[in-house]
Scaffold this active site. Structure first.
Site, mmCIF file in Angstrom:
data_model
loop_
_atom_site.group_PDB
_atom_site.id
_atom_site.type_symbol
_atom_site.label_atom_id
_atom_site.label_comp_id
_atom_site.label_asym_id
_atom_site.label_seq_id
_atom_site.Cartn_x
_atom_site.Cartn_y
_atom_site.Cartn_z
ATOM 1 N N HIS A 189 0.818 -1.215 0.000
ATOM 2 C CA HIS A 189 0.000 0.000 0.000
ATOM 3 C C HIS A 189 0.855 1.270 0.000
ATOM 4 O O HIS A 189 0.462 2.284 -0.582
ATOM 5 C CB HIS A 189 -0.975 -0.016 1.186
ATOM 6 C CG HIS A 189 -2.038 -1.077 1.033
ATOM 7 N ND1 HIS A 189 -2.611 -1.741 2.090
ATOM 8 C CD2 HIS A 189 -2.612 -1.603 -0.093
ATOM 9 C CE1 HIS A 189 -3.504 -2.621 1.636
ATOM 10 N NE2 HIS A 189 -3.516 -2.554 0.321
ATOM 11 N N ASP A 227 -3.282 -7.834 -7.753
ATOM 12 C CA ASP A 227 -2.958 -8.303 -6.402
ATOM 13 C C ASP A 227 -3.685 -9.629 -6.126
ATOM 14 O O ASP A 227 -4.572 -9.692 -5.277
ATOM 15 C CB ASP A 227 -3.389 -7.204 -5.403
ATOM 16 C CG ASP A 227 -3.037 -7.551 -3.972
ATOM 17 O OD1 ASP A 227 -2.156 -8.398 -3.758
ATOM 18 O OD2 ASP A 227 -3.667 -6.965 -3.060
HETATM 19 C C1 LIG Z 1 -4.976 -10.150 -1.793
HETATM 20 S S1 LIG Z 1 -6.689 -9.916 -1.862
HETATM 21 C C2 LIG Z 1 -6.894 -8.288 -2.432
HETATM 22 C C3 LIG Z 1 -6.535 -7.241 -1.448
HETATM 23 C C4 LIG Z 1 -6.680 -5.827 -1.959
HETATM 24 N N1 LIG Z 1 -6.033 -5.677 -3.247
HETATM 25 C C5 LIG Z 1 -6.066 -4.857 -0.990
HETATM 26 O O1 LIG Z 1 -4.853 -4.632 -1.048
HETATM 27 O O2 LIG Z 1 -6.805 -4.318 -0.156
HETATM 28 C C6 LIG Z 1 -7.130 -10.828 -3.273
HETATM 29 C C7 LIG Z 1 -8.611 -10.728 -3.634
HETATM 30 O O3 LIG Z 1 -8.798 -11.354 -4.926
HETATM 31 C C8 LIG Z 1 -10.066 -11.979 -4.931
HETATM 32 N N2 LIG Z 1 -10.022 -12.925 -6.064
HETATM 33 C C9 LIG Z 1 -9.585 -14.193 -6.101
HETATM 34 N N3 LIG Z 1 -9.579 -14.658 -7.367
HETATM 35 C C10 LIG Z 1 -10.026 -13.640 -8.149
HETATM 36 C C11 LIG Z 1 -10.212 -13.471 -9.546
HETATM 37 N N4 LIG Z 1 -9.954 -14.464 -10.405
HETATM 38 N N5 LIG Z 1 -10.650 -12.284 -10.000
HETATM 39 C C12 LIG Z 1 -10.940 -11.257 -9.148
HETATM 40 N N6 LIG Z 1 -10.775 -11.355 -7.804
HETATM 41 C C13 LIG Z 1 -10.323 -12.527 -7.322
HETATM 42 C C14 LIG Z 1 -10.191 -12.558 -3.556
HETATM 43 O O4 LIG Z 1 -11.546 -12.769 -3.226
HETATM 44 C C15 LIG Z 1 -9.545 -11.465 -2.703
HETATM 45 O O5 LIG Z 1 -10.518 -10.576 -2.239
#
Ligand SMILES: C[S@@+](CC[C@H](N)C(=O)[O-])C[C@H]1O[C@@H](n2cnc3c(N)ncnc32)[C@H](O)[C@@H]1O
Length: 279
Positions: free
Chosen positions: A18, A176
């Site tokens: 972040h 991410d």
């Molecule tokens: C590491 S977290 C994201 C955290 C966020 N970027 C942050 O820094 O606050 C990964 C997210 O990707 C979602 N996710 C998993 N596979 C996915 C996909 N194929 N496409 C979109 N989202 C996905 C998960 O549900 C999760 O919420």
């Protein structure tokens, strides 16, 4: 999909990711032209550090908990944020954003979409993709009244195809993934170069976990070989001895890094390494 970010929000990997994100967003503000922020794996937008999941792992204690004040259990008091050591204006802005989301007695840690929103100007916009039903619902609700932010219940990799290049011709893309799939490195090695081809001048930031050094290096080498644009690799290593099966570090691969950002990130990374390594 089992991954829930609430177990990990505010951990050392999040803090690094972040702060780098804030540095990138700030670099977009240097020009007046509007830009588009696209995030492929957006999460829920905000995380309650008092929730059962956050309290179960307490990962935030060795991340944001160490920065705000080593004695605090979370984002306890906004005043304590003021005491965090000054590093540079990027860290100040990162902390201000956390302060903004903790106006009452709450213990919230912002997700990346919240950091992005904090920096958007009137003519900028954000597109957020999230696939998990509940995380998507929470994110959609969080930005329900915000016309600058479009939230999509969509696969993030498909979003790269659907939304690139943006009409603004200036864009920051955060990728991410949760790295739940054993072949996520291979998937990214195929998908990211295509996305860069679609939007050659875009700034792409890919977060990756550093567990085993060798497989991480192999991944980075393979990926860089397929990208013809400049790439910056920035890493925060928390366990320099590379403990087996541990998250030893947090990395960001940045395609088309903005001018002078490398020095800024290096300054932040050495401060974070001192602040966050196990004491
Ligand atoms: C590491 S977290 C994201 C955290 C966020 N970027 C942050 O820094 O606050 C990964 C997210 O990707 C979602 N996710 C998993 N596979 C996915 C996909 N194929 N496409 C979109 N989202 C996905 C998960 O549900 C999760 O919420």
């Amino acid at each position: 999909m089992n991954y829930r970010h609430s177990y990990h929000a505010g951990n050392f990997a999040d803090v690094f990711k972040h702060i780098v994100l804030v540095a990138l967003l700030k670099s977009f503000l240097k020009k007046d032209n509007s830009f588009c922020y696209l995030e492929t794996h957006a999460g829920a937008g905000v995380y309650d550090l008092n929730s059962e999941s956050a309290q179960k792992t307490k990962e935030f204690e060795s991340g944001i908990g160490k920065i705000i004040s080593p004695s605090l259990r979370g984002c306890e008091a906004a005043a304590a944020i003021q005491n965090a050591g000054y590093v540079n204006e990027v860290v100040n802005d990162y902390l201000s954003c956390i302060k903004k989301i903790n106006t009452d007695a709450s213990k919230n840690y912002p997700g990346s979409p919240y950091f992005a929103k904090y920096f958007l100007r009137q003519n900028d916009r954000a597109i957020l993709a999230e696939l998990h039903e509940e995380e998507y619902a929470a994110l959609k609700k969080f930005f329900a009244r915000d016309k600058q932010i479009a939230v999509h219940h969509q696969d993030g990799y498909l979003a790269l195809k659907a939304f690139l290049p943006p009409k603004e011709k200036r864009g920051l893309i955060l990728i991410d993934p949760p790295y739940e799939q054993h072949d996520e490195f291979e998937t990214l090695t195929k998908i990211l170069p295509h996305a860069v081809q679609r939007f050659e001048t875009g700034v792409f930031a890919l977060w990756y976990p550093i567990k085993d050094r060798q497989s991480t290096d192999r991944f980075l080498k393979n990926l860089q070989a397929k990208i013809s644009r400049p790439v910056l690799i920035s890493e925060l290593i928390i366990h320099p001895n590379y403990l087996p099966s541990h998250l030893n570090g947090s990395g960001m691969l940045i395609v088309n890094p903005p001018w002078q950002i490398e020095d800024k990130i290096n300054e932040i990374t050495s401060w974070l390494a001192t602040s966050l390594r196990a004491r």
